[in-house]
Design an enzyme around this catalytic site. Sequence first.
Site, PDB file in Angstrom:
ATOM      1  N   ARG A 205       6.708  -9.856  -7.119  1.00 47.26           N
ATOM      2  CA  ARG A 205       6.132 -11.016  -7.779  1.00 47.26           C
ATOM      3  C   ARG A 205       5.577 -10.676  -9.153  1.00 47.26           C
ATOM      4  NH1 ARG A 205       1.586 -12.200  -5.151  1.00 47.26           N
ATOM      5  NH2 ARG A 205       2.705 -12.951  -3.314  1.00 47.26           N
TER       6      ARG A 205
ATOM      7  N   TYR B 225       6.284 -30.161 -27.479  1.00 50.50           N
ATOM      8  CA  TYR B 225       7.210 -30.525 -26.409  1.00 50.50           C
ATOM      9  C   TYR B 225       6.464 -31.396 -25.402  1.00 50.50           C
ATOM     10  CZ  TYR B 225       9.792 -29.798 -22.025  1.00 50.50           C
ATOM     11  OH  TYR B 225      10.439 -29.968 -20.832  1.00 50.50           O
TER      12      TYR B 225
ATOM     13  N   ASP C 102       4.086 -21.237 -30.095  1.00 49.78           N
ATOM     14  CA  ASP C 102       5.371 -21.371 -29.417  1.00 49.78           C
ATOM     15  C   ASP C 102       6.463 -21.139 -30.454  1.00 49.78           C
ATOM     16  OD1 ASP C 102       7.744 -22.302 -28.217  1.00 49.78           O
ATOM     17  OD2 ASP C 102       6.627 -23.658 -26.909  1.00 49.78           O
TER      18      ASP C 102
ATOM     19  N   LYS D  28      16.134 -21.194 -23.856  1.00 46.56           N
ATOM     20  CA  LYS D  28      16.813 -21.712 -25.037  1.00 46.56           C
ATOM     21  C   LYS D  28      17.572 -20.593 -25.775  1.00 46.56           C
ATOM     22  CE  LYS D  28      14.697 -25.608 -23.951  1.00 46.56           C
ATOM     23  NZ  LYS D  28      13.617 -25.245 -23.017  1.00 46.56           N
TER      24      LYS D  28
END
Length: 401
Positions: free
Chosen positions: A64, A117, A190, A215
């Site tokens: 994890r 976004y 970002d 992306k």
Amino acid sequence: MTENRPNRPDGGFATRAIHHGYDPALEHGALTPPVFLTSTYAFESAEIGQQLFRGEREGYVYGRTRNPGQALLEDRLATLEGGEAGLAVASGMAAISATLWTLLEAGDAVVIDHTLYGNSFALFTKGLTRFGIKVSVADFTDLDAVERTFREARPKLVHFETPANPNLRLIDIEAVTRLAHETGALVMVDNTFATPVLQRPLELGADLVVHSATKFLGGHGDLIAGALIGDKQTVESVRQHGLRYLTGATISPITSFLLLRGLKTLELRVARHSASAQTLAELLERHPKIRWISYPGLPSSPFHALAKRQMSGFGGLVAFELDGGLEAGKRFMNRLSLVTRAVSLGDAETLVQHPASMTHAAYSAEERRRHGIGDGLIRLSVGLETPDDLRDDILQALEAV
């Protein structure tokens, strides 16, 4: 294992994207880094296991929090962005949320730019506020307003995108960071649209960088992932808290492998995306059916000078609005045959979408209007197809408007 990796020469961007942190000789000569499909790791002794859990020894405990392929990916992302450390997670939203849940607590204040976004905007304005965190919204292109807001809010963290999704506003990273640091705030940028090929916010003073690695970093539309890059202490804190138990947003070993593959061609792909976007933006700017266009590579853009100062290229996204607004935009999109109607961006395929009804539906109509996201705005993510074919498809679609 990370601790056994050789010290390779730094080299240029593409060299590091292909070679950094990996020696085939340490993995049986495998040219491509192997995929470690394991959820847990064996300890040589109980004492070693105890040291690993205490953080007294480097190694792997459970899938994890870290996997060897993930660790290599994180090292490469860090060197490409100019950061001390990186963290790869399951999505771009996971990168943002894991960071916020780690660094913030009830009573803290955050200031964000008004154009983000849609899901990022919802996380800040509808998610964080449920837990006693005050969120203020400002126009980060207005430095006087930013300074006033920072002074009044005294934020612990400041967050923005540049270029911003979907209208490609640019924000002066260096100037906003200076103002934020004067009030003691951390700055998180970002960098999804620009990628470290074109822009490195950490070199301009920012503290943290996040990506939707889905992306451009992945680049092939076949994965979902996110990344955080910054100083080692903060990144490891997000790993141990934000990732390990606050979100559990683990990146899969296969996704790490695909991202490592994507990074190898990132510089080449971004150059092609940018060159084709520049050509199409110039075509659209001259077309009589285009009401307005936003692309930082156009000399007519109000952000052109800033783009030349803080970016080494102008990116693969173009935003525009047709005369006739949304209905004209629908006719245009429906007529396209090569360009694909789909959300996301940074893929090999050219994608077109309508932000007001798709990626930015989380904004109210009033918020969209106030923040420059018109109902007729079209966002084009320019892909890697032959530029002449893209031009022909766009021109024939414009004829239908």
